[in-house]
Design an enzyme around this catalytic site. Structure first.
Site, mmCIF file in Angstrom:
data_model
loop_
_atom_site.group_PDB
_atom_site.id
_atom_site.type_symbol
_atom_site.label_atom_id
_atom_site.label_comp_id
_atom_site.label_asym_id
_atom_site.label_seq_id
_atom_site.Cartn_x
_atom_site.Cartn_y
_atom_site.Cartn_z
ATOM 1 N N LYS A 161 28.841 29.318 -43.342
ATOM 2 C CA LYS A 161 27.699 30.075 -43.867
ATOM 3 C C LYS A 161 26.391 29.774 -43.146
ATOM 4 C CE LYS A 161 29.141 32.455 -46.259
ATOM 5 N NZ LYS A 161 30.145 33.509 -45.920
ATOM 6 N N THR A 164 27.903 31.378 -38.146
ATOM 7 C CA THR A 164 28.854 31.027 -37.079
ATOM 8 C C THR A 164 29.683 32.243 -36.641
ATOM 9 O OG1 THR A 164 30.436 30.280 -38.746
ATOM 10 C CG2 THR A 164 29.066 28.588 -37.714
ATOM 11 N N SER A 259 24.563 30.864 -49.961
ATOM 12 C CA SER A 259 25.460 31.794 -49.275
ATOM 13 C C SER A 259 26.919 31.488 -49.646
ATOM 14 C CB SER A 259 25.242 31.683 -47.765
ATOM 15 O OG SER A 259 26.139 32.503 -47.076
HETATM 16 N N1 LIG Z 1 22.038 35.761 -36.510
HETATM 17 C C1 LIG Z 1 22.016 35.233 -37.732
HETATM 18 N N2 LIG Z 1 21.023 34.444 -38.119
HETATM 19 C C2 LIG Z 1 20.999 33.934 -39.332
HETATM 20 N N3 LIG Z 1 21.950 34.111 -40.266
HETATM 21 C C3 LIG Z 1 22.952 34.893 -39.918
HETATM 22 C C4 LIG Z 1 23.035 35.491 -38.652
HETATM 23 N N4 LIG Z 1 24.147 36.200 -38.632
HETATM 24 C C5 LIG Z 1 24.726 36.056 -39.827
HETATM 25 N N5 LIG Z 1 24.008 35.271 -40.610
HETATM 26 C C6 LIG Z 1 24.268 34.854 -41.980
HETATM 27 O O1 LIG Z 1 25.188 33.756 -41.945
HETATM 28 C C7 LIG Z 1 25.986 33.796 -43.124
HETATM 29 C C8 LIG Z 1 27.435 33.825 -42.740
HETATM 30 O O2 LIG Z 1 27.697 32.643 -42.029
HETATM 31 P P1 LIG Z 1 29.068 32.385 -41.326
HETATM 32 O O3 LIG Z 1 29.414 33.511 -40.428
HETATM 33 O O4 LIG Z 1 28.966 31.038 -40.691
HETATM 34 O O5 LIG Z 1 30.099 32.360 -42.537
HETATM 35 S S1 LIG Z 1 31.578 31.792 -42.514
HETATM 36 O O6 LIG Z 1 31.487 30.371 -42.734
HETATM 37 O O7 LIG Z 1 32.207 32.136 -41.248
HETATM 38 O O8 LIG Z 1 32.204 32.462 -43.677
HETATM 39 C C9 LIG Z 1 25.569 35.040 -43.873
HETATM 40 O O9 LIG Z 1 24.582 34.623 -44.792
HETATM 41 P P2 LIG Z 1 24.373 35.308 -46.225
HETATM 42 O O10 LIG Z 1 24.115 36.746 -45.958
HETATM 43 O O11 LIG Z 1 23.188 34.594 -46.810
HETATM 44 O O12 LIG Z 1 25.611 35.045 -47.016
HETATM 45 C C10 LIG Z 1 25.002 35.903 -42.778
HETATM 46 O O13 LIG Z 1 24.093 36.878 -43.272
#
Ligand SMILES: Nc1ncnc2c1ncn2[C@@H]1O[C@H](COP(=O)(O)OS(=O)(=O)O)[C@@H](OP(=O)(O)O)[C@H]1O
Length: 325
Positions: A161, A164, A259
């Protein structure tokens, strides 16, 4: 002395090559295979027979026995009855040990040796895979189908979250980078170093990084977001991929926790559906075990310093890139 086969396992290489107790089967660690896995004559011993005698009489073989609480020497079963060079070697070794040391040499049947071994080295009940390409002797006995170009040089370790998935998607577009193949069960995540997939072995892991002529020059990478807080992951990753670069994405622990809470609600987790975020993060010890577990999953990966420090025990800081969003 007629032709015989001798297999010697080298205990002095320092490499940890443990095997496991699995499915009631005790598998002893087979140490790095050192000298001969083929038939040789006494007279053709490399360096001459006097080299073998030297090794027995106070040389390398003697020290191997001296410095290891359990020594395992193997011969191929089919040769066992007439492995005269083996008999010569070990009879000579035991005579030398009895004559010149106060060691009490014991022989045990295989199961008892296994019990003794795992008593002495309980940590070795579980495997720790190392890169076969880092040791010429391993590499030479490794399957011909395997290639040293099938392990990643870069890992996005998480935490979950923190964006990644987006980072993985962006890096995958880069012409110099090749992502791992998607997993059927966990999409873009390989999930190797953190859980039970680890016991499937490195061939299983390498299947996510197929070699093809136009990708071998590319940097291979994988992303598994819960490597970050997995206790076993840093040691395992460093054993197999000591030179890998790691990326950890650091974001606000509160945003991350929220998240994750929303993630669980979206996946129908009844505990997340029945409690507010505040109730989850502020639950005390009287809360249900499901609530405690959810709280842990919300908060624990956000203990960035604790987890980064664990990774830094196994990787130099120059290979770990914390990235803030
Ligand atoms: N570029 C960028 N910058 C900041 N935040 C971002 C970005 N891209 C995705 N997100 C937000 O990251 C959250 C998802 O994280 P992950 O992809 O790591 O999730 S997972 O662990 O693979 O399920 C998810 O957060 P939440 O929307 O708050 O749930 C995404 O919106």
């Amino acid at each position: 002395m007629s032709h015989q086969t001798m297999v010697k396992y080298d205990w002095q290489s320092g490499s940890r090559n443990p095997w496991i107790i699995c499915c009631l089967l005790q598998v002893l660690p087979r140490q790095t295979c050192g000298l001969f896995t083929h038939t040789i004559f006494y007279k053709q011993y490399p360096g001459g027979p006097e080299e073998l005698d030297r090794s027995i009489q106070g040389g390398e073989l003697f020290f191997t026995l001296l410095f290891n609480p359990v020594s395992i020497f193997m011969t191929h079963l089919s040769n066992y009855g007439n492995d005269r060079l083996g008999l010569y070697t070990f009879e000579g070794l035991l005579k030398f040990v009895r004559c010149w040391t106060r060691l009490r040499v014991q022989t045990l049947p295989p199961l008892a040796v296994a019990e003794k071994y795992f008593q002495l080295f309980p940590a070795e009940r579980k495997p720790l895979w190392q890169n076969p390409c880092d040791d010429k002797r391993h590499w030479e006995i490794w399957s011909k189908e395997n290639s040293c170009d099938r392990l990643p040089q870069l890992i996005i370790i998480g935490p979950q979250k923190t964006g990644t998935t987006a980072l993985h998607a962006f890096l995958s577009l880069h012409p110099a980078l090749t992502p791992s193949l998607p997993s059927e069960s966990s999409f873009e995540e390989v999930q190797f170093f953190n859980g039970n997939n680890y016991y499937k072995g490195i061939d299983w892991y390498m299947d996510f990084f197929p070699v093809s002529s136009n990708t071998s020059s590319k940097l291979r990478f994988e992303k598994t977001a819960n490597y970050f807080e997995a206790e076993a992951a840093p040691e395992r990753a460093a054993a197999l991929l000591p030179r890998a670069r790691l990326i950890a994405v650091i974001t606000s622990p509160t945003d991350r926790a929220y998240s994750w809470y929303q993630h669980q609600r979206a996946h129908g987790d009844p505990t997340a559906l029945n409690h507010t975020f505040l109730e989850v993060v502020s639950a005390g010890p009287e809360g249900s075990s499901a609530l405690q577990a959810l709280q842990h999953r919300c908060l624990n990966p956000g203990l960035f310093s604790t987890h980064v420090q664990r990774w830094l025990q196994y990787y130099p800081a120059t290979q770990v890139s914390p990235r803030s969003q």
